[in-house]
Scaffold this active site. Sequence first.
Site, PDB file in Angstrom:
ATOM      1  N   ILE A  80       1.075  -1.194  -0.014  1.00 49.34           N
ATOM      2  CA  ILE A  80      -0.121  -0.037   0.040  1.00 49.34           C
ATOM      3  C   ILE A  80       0.886   1.007   0.038  1.00 49.34           C
ATOM      4  O   ILE A  80       1.492   1.538   1.004  1.00 49.34           O
ATOM      5  CB  ILE A  80      -0.993   0.064   1.326  1.00 49.34           C
ATOM      6  CG1 ILE A  80      -1.892  -1.301   1.121  1.00 49.34           C
ATOM      7  CG2 ILE A  80      -1.622   1.149   1.277  1.00 49.34           C
ATOM      8  CD1 ILE A  80      -2.670  -1.215   2.297  1.00 49.34           C
ATOM      9  N   PRO A  81       0.972   1.980  -1.136  1.00 50.82           N
ATOM     10  CA  PRO A  81       2.132   2.867  -1.277  1.00 50.82           C
ATOM     11  C   PRO A  81       2.160   4.305  -0.659  1.00 50.82           C
ATOM     12  O   PRO A  81       1.904   5.226  -1.525  1.00 50.82           O
ATOM     13  CB  PRO A  81       2.056   3.161  -2.969  1.00 50.82           C
ATOM     14  CG  PRO A  81       0.729   2.843  -3.364  1.00 50.82           C
ATOM     15  CD  PRO A  81       0.180   1.624  -2.295  1.00 50.82           C
ATOM     16  N   CYS A  82       2.321   4.280   0.624  1.00 51.37           N
ATOM     17  CA  CYS A  82       2.025   5.318   1.266  1.00 51.37           C
ATOM     18  C   CYS A  82       3.259   6.195   1.222  1.00 51.37           C
ATOM     19  O   CYS A  82       3.385   7.417   1.316  1.00 51.37           O
ATOM     20  CB  CYS A  82       2.026   5.234   2.923  1.00 51.37           C
ATOM     21  SG  CYS A  82       3.512   4.166   3.555  1.00 51.37           S
ATOM     22  N   HIS A  83       4.499   5.638   0.487  1.00 51.33           N
ATOM     23  CA  HIS A  83       5.619   6.441   0.235  1.00 51.33           C
ATOM     24  C   HIS A  83       5.052   7.397  -1.133  1.00 51.33           C
ATOM     25  O   HIS A  83       6.046   8.419  -1.332  1.00 51.33           O
ATOM     26  CB  HIS A  83       6.862   5.526  -0.172  1.00 51.33           C
ATOM     27  CG  HIS A  83       6.586   4.571  -1.248  1.00 51.33           C
ATOM     28  ND1 HIS A  83       5.744   3.646  -1.315  1.00 51.33           N
ATOM     29  CD2 HIS A  83       6.758   4.830  -2.667  1.00 51.33           C
ATOM     30  CE1 HIS A  83       5.713   2.827  -2.564  1.00 51.33           C
ATOM     31  NE2 HIS A  83       6.343   3.837  -3.079  1.00 51.33           N
ATOM     32  N   ARG A  84       4.203   7.182  -1.810  1.00 51.04           N
ATOM     33  CA  ARG A  84       3.754   8.007  -2.892  1.00 51.04           C
ATOM     34  C   ARG A  84       3.014   9.432  -2.313  1.00 51.04           C
ATOM     35  O   ARG A  84       2.545  10.240  -3.287  1.00 51.04           O
ATOM     36  CB  ARG A  84       2.839   7.218  -3.750  1.00 51.04           C
ATOM     37  CG  ARG A  84       3.725   6.230  -4.498  1.00 51.04           C
ATOM     38  CD  ARG A  84       2.695   5.532  -5.463  1.00 51.04           C
ATOM     39  NE  ARG A  84       3.585   4.256  -5.781  1.00 51.04           N
ATOM     40  CZ  ARG A  84       3.172   2.921  -6.152  1.00 51.04           C
ATOM     41  NH1 ARG A  84       1.790   2.987  -6.602  1.00 51.04           N
ATOM     42  NH2 ARG A  84       3.753   1.975  -6.656  1.00 51.04           N
TER      43      ARG A  84
END
Length: 169
Positions: A129-133
């Site tokens: 789940i790409p929270c880094h984006r």
Amino acid sequence: MTYHAHTLTPLGEMILASNGHALTGAWFTGQAHFPQQEDLGHRIEVSDCDVLTDAQAQLLEYFDGQRAVFELPIAPEGTDFQLAVWASLREIPYGYTTTYGAISKIVGPGAPAQAVGQAVGRNKVSIFIPCHRVVAADGKLTGYAGGLERKEFLLALEEPSAEVEGRLF
């Protein structure tokens, strides 16, 4: 029953967790908001659980630049608000970023960007789940539970090449 296993990545050791049917967690060892040991469940080897085996393989493909989309069931536990935020994170395409404010408009009228930021920071399935984006409104990199150096690395990994973007440089 929850299970967890350790795996190595280019950014350090990660803990992958599963309920046997879906991936329920993916954390860097020692990151902010790391779960309590009793919440991780029984420690097993990655190869002892099909979900963890698939998660590890896809994670390594991602780091090798061979995977842009993860294809495995993901089922983190959280509040309704957190689940809504995490669902919106999964809609951010590989190679793109969005802001906390943009997500707040998606998850509900009047959802403060600060509350969105807290939910993003408590993402239980890092990278998948790409929270880094998610970046600040001014484009600056802000908090990442795994550390800003990792966030920078992940965004650089996903940055489209000039050829793909139609740029000269």
